[in-house]
Design an enzyme around this catalytic site. Sequence first.
Site, PDB file in Angstrom:
ATOM      1  N   GLU A   1       0.784  -1.421   0.183  1.00 13.66           N
ATOM      2  CA  GLU A   1       0.263   0.361  -0.358  1.00 13.66           C
ATOM      3  C   GLU A   1       1.025   1.518  -0.230  1.00 13.66           C
ATOM      4  OE1 GLU A   1      -3.737   1.502  -0.014  1.00 13.66           O
ATOM      5  OE2 GLU A   1      -3.063  -0.180  -0.046  1.00 13.66           O
TER       6      GLU A   1
ATOM      7  N   ASP B   1       3.549   1.404  -1.380  1.00 13.73           N
ATOM      8  CA  ASP B   1       4.545   1.372  -3.003  1.00 13.73           C
ATOM      9  C   ASP B   1       3.201   1.761  -3.558  1.00 13.73           C
ATOM     10  OD1 ASP B   1       6.443  -0.162  -1.569  1.00 13.73           O
ATOM     11  OD2 ASP B   1       6.065  -1.833  -2.257  1.00 13.73           O
TER      12      ASP B   1
ATOM     13  N   SER C   1      21.227   2.403  -1.920  1.00 17.20           N
ATOM     14  CA  SER C   1      19.909   1.811  -1.378  1.00 17.20           C
ATOM     15  C   SER C   1      19.972   0.941  -3.212  1.00 17.20           C
ATOM     16  CB  SER C   1      18.020   2.446  -1.605  1.00 17.20           C
ATOM     17  OG  SER C   1      18.239   3.148  -2.140  1.00 17.20           O
TER      18      SER C   1
ATOM     19  N   LYS D   1      16.713 -11.174  -2.169  1.00 19.37           N
ATOM     20  CA  LYS D   1      16.227  -9.987  -1.537  1.00 19.37           C
ATOM     21  C   LYS D   1      15.796  -9.780  -0.353  1.00 19.37           C
ATOM     22  CE  LYS D   1      14.924  -5.291  -2.102  1.00 19.37           C
ATOM     23  NZ  LYS D   1      14.648  -4.978  -1.057  1.00 19.37           N
TER      24      LYS D   1
ATOM     25  N   GLU E   1      22.489  -7.936   5.497  1.00 20.88           N
ATOM     26  CA  GLU E   1      20.600  -8.033   6.721  1.00 20.88           C
ATOM     27  C   GLU E   1      20.515  -8.817   8.000  1.00 20.88           C
ATOM     28  OE1 GLU E   1      18.632  -6.430   4.473  1.00 20.88           O
ATOM     29  OE2 GLU E   1      16.782  -6.493   4.310  1.00 20.88           O
TER      30      GLU E   1
ATOM     31  N   LYS F   1      23.205  -8.606  -9.592  1.00 22.96           N
ATOM     32  CA  LYS F   1      24.354  -7.435  -9.586  1.00 22.96           C
ATOM     33  C   LYS F   1      24.560  -7.586 -10.966  1.00 22.96           C
ATOM     34  CE  LYS F   1      23.852  -7.919  -4.530  1.00 22.96           C
ATOM     35  NZ  LYS F   1      24.355  -7.895  -3.234  1.00 22.96           N
TER      36      LYS F   1
ATOM     37  N   CYS G   1     -20.928 -24.759  21.375  1.00 22.47           N
ATOM     38  CA  CYS G   1     -20.037 -24.947  19.885  1.00 22.47           C
ATOM     39  C   CYS G   1     -21.109 -24.322  18.885  1.00 22.47           C
ATOM     40  CB  CYS G   1     -19.390 -25.781  20.480  1.00 22.47           C
ATOM     41  SG  CYS G   1     -19.218 -27.095  19.274  1.00 22.47           S
TER      42      CYS G   1
HETATM   43  S1  IVH Z   1      22.648  -4.792  -2.091  1.00 22.22           S
HETATM   44  C1  IVH Z   1      24.691  -1.239  -3.585  1.00 22.22           C
HETATM   45  N1  IVH Z   1      21.632  -7.580  -1.443  1.00 22.22           N
HETATM   46  O1  IVH Z   1      17.697  -4.615   0.304  1.00 22.22           O
HETATM   47  C2  IVH Z   1      23.176  -2.229  -3.576  1.00 22.22           C
HETATM   48  N2  IVH Z   1      20.742  -5.680  -0.948  1.00 22.22           N
HETATM   49  O2  IVH Z   1      18.036  -1.143  -0.946  1.00 22.22           O
HETATM   50  C3  IVH Z   1      23.297  -2.034  -1.626  1.00 22.22           C
HETATM   51  N3  IVH Z   1      18.322  -6.249   0.651  1.00 22.22           N
HETATM   52  O3  IVH Z   1      17.694  -1.958   2.559  1.00 22.22           O
HETATM   53  C4  IVH Z   1      22.355  -3.137  -1.436  1.00 22.22           C
HETATM   54  N4  IVH Z   1      18.909  -8.809   0.386  1.00 22.22           N
HETATM   55  O4  IVH Z   1      18.831  -4.056   3.117  1.00 22.22           O
HETATM   56  C5  IVH Z   1      21.301  -5.948  -1.654  1.00 22.22           C
HETATM   57  N5  IVH Z   1      21.483  -9.234  -1.767  1.00 22.22           N
HETATM   58  C6  IVH Z   1      20.899  -8.180  -1.232  1.00 22.22           C
HETATM   59  C7  IVH Z   1      19.507  -7.771  -0.451  1.00 22.22           C
HETATM   60  C8  IVH Z   1      19.934  -6.011   0.194  1.00 22.22           C
HETATM   61  C9  IVH Z   1      18.113  -7.471   0.893  1.00 22.22           C
HETATM   62  C10 IVH Z   1      18.332  -4.920   1.024  1.00 22.22           C
HETATM   63  C11 IVH Z   1      18.970  -4.140   1.786  1.00 22.22           C
HETATM   64  C12 IVH Z   1      18.060  -2.801   1.682  1.00 22.22           C
HETATM   65  C13 IVH Z   1      17.854  -2.896   0.357  1.00 22.22           C
HETATM   66  C14 IVH Z   1      17.988  -2.302  -0.812  1.00 22.22           C
END
Ligand code: IVH
Length: 695
Positions: free
Chosen positions: A35, A37, A82, A121, A179, A296, A431
């Site tokens: 929501e 988002d 982020s 993630k 994390e 990445k 019941c």
């Molecule tokens: S990389 C430059 N890898 O997602 C990249 N972030 O906005 C920096 N997060 O709150 C983050 N899993 O804590 C990266 N495998 C992962 C991730 C991850 C979760 C979270 C991170 C941040 C948000 C990124």
Amino acid sequence: MQAAPADRAAQLRALLNHHAYRYYVLDAPEIPDAEYDRLFRDLQAIEAAHPELRTPDSPTQRVGGAVLEGLAPVRHALPMLSIRTETDTTAAGAAAFDARVRRELGLPDDAPPVEYCAELKFDGLAINLRYEGGVLVQGTTRGDGETGEDVTQNLRTIGQVPLRLQGAGLPPLIEIRGEAYMRRDDFERLNERQREHGAKTFVNPRNTAAGAIRQLDPAGMADKRLSFFAYGLGETRGWSLPATHGAVLDAIAAFGVPVDAHRRVVQGAAGLAAFHEAIAASRDALPFDIDGVVYKVNSLELQQRLGFVTREPRWAVAHKYPAQEQLTRLNAIEVQVGRTGKLTPVAKLEPVFVGGTTVSNATLHNLFELRRKGVRVGDTVIVRRAGDVIPEVVGRVNPPLQAALPPPGEAGSAWQPRPHYVPNFRMPRQCPVCASAVQRERGSVEHRCSGGLYCPAQRKQALLHFAGRRALDIEGLGDKLVDQLVDGGIVRTLPELYRLGIAKLAALERMADKSAANLLAALERSKHTTLPRFLYALGIRHVGEATAKDLAAHFGSLDRVMDAGEAQLLEVRDVGPVVAHSIRTFFDQPHNREVVEQLRAAGLRWDEHSGAAAAAPKPLAGLTVVLTGTLPSLTREQAKEQLEAAGAKVAGSVSKKTAYVVAGAEAGSKLDKARALGVPVLDEAGLQALLRAGA
Ligand code: IVH
């Protein structure tokens, strides 16, 4: 009428700032992320169409939340960035990212695919761990990306965060980023405990983890088990970086920091899409929440070439999955009666797509929790469904807040005022299934039907539990059939299952002769079981699979379990007073003993020592056995269990080391291979002889 863009933008800014504060600073969000988002995207869209409306205080111009008073601020040596989110949750999202990377690198169409590191993630709190000389000296949160908070004390309590790195070639300084999160089982356990104590339950694992780490008193960490996964680096000194991100993660793992094993180095858009799809398929089975995957660019050199846009690297993207929390309308509250007679209020919801499926029922756990959440019929509520956990109503949109939300009908609105007085929910006094009195023990939060097995609902649940895969594993005895058997008065007690005849069964709805015969065969097979399964199948309160195994191992025979006093029961591993009392009470009831006797008379049997893991001899220890094809009377599970109880290892493929292959009907290539390698082949009778005689 649609509000003017300037007004709507101001309204959205105010709303989003309010929610960001609740979320980041107080760790007490009032609306689901999805929501938030949606509101965020609305504002982004307005600002894109009217750039003059973009203000410095717009949440779109800012990353993260403010530094809490009380936790010392720490300026990050390197900003904590982020990542951009790819909102297209289909495979096209992966292709779009890859296309952007290729364009920005100026790669021609015929250049080879770009290599990526694909990761999960994790849904927790971003953490920076600073190690000097291999020793953890500081742990910080991300804060606003430039300045975080010192949470070293709390992080030290997380077992998964090493206080000292291990291995050779440790850099003099290294910051490891990752994390902190909470596993689903740890979260469920915590909430289960909270519920038992009638205390406030936590909303979701992510907020619980974030709240725990940012609390001022580290003692509050004690009851919350957190976990950690590393996913990158901060500042490093005196370390020659590997060439790829994948190799960095391998190095971090070698230092003794947890790195998730799902990560993959993949090639191009197709590799990314395949990863996205594979993880989507296993998302429910993961022990923790994820809200997407992260891609990445693998080469650190290419990462450098790609660089950043404001605070987001061009070389990384988050590719999301459908949200695990959504808003919907609470249409009604019904009461369900469980196997042990527990009454559970169940929310009947306007169907909503959550965590990948459509949910129309969700548990409200018990009266007290329902009251605390303050939900009433007609409210807009937050529904959460994560993994295999039963969907639940987390809460409702806060009324004072509703006034600030855009009016109903407008995009992104969560506003549903109560149109008129709605009475608070009450537990029925009788019941809803059998009309027996509803009772609540002093100090307990649970209401129960006092009808016992007189209550058809409890009878049905008891039968389903008895027939369950981990109990007697009676294939084909599902809820539709149990409904018919109980509602038709055909089966009232567990032993009556074994008195079913083909004529009675075949007369039932949706029951052909063939399926009736199959069920009878399954019932016949189920008679040969193990003591732990039988104990578990009885459905004694507080006796789960693990306790049943412990009881069987400790006592070795059913009679000894039935005759054990509470003091003796307390000697069993993990059996406390509540469990001991429950077992004693169960076997003190003459009708329960009668059920046991009738089941034995019906032919249920087990090896009395099969559960006595520690004490039992292991005549087949060291032997590897392979099962193939269908055996005449044993299921594969049963054969496996009996072999393992005798100490054998049951393997999936045949090799020279295989001691025996047990082959039933329609055995395939494994049998051929056994013959080719000269491995002895047994039929079921041969297996039984082996089990009796040992090797
Ligand atoms: S990389 C430059 N890898 O997602 C990249 N972030 O906005 C920096 N997060 O709150 C983050 N899993 O804590 C990266 N495998 C992962 C991730 C991850 C979760 C979270 C991170 C941040 C948000 C990124």
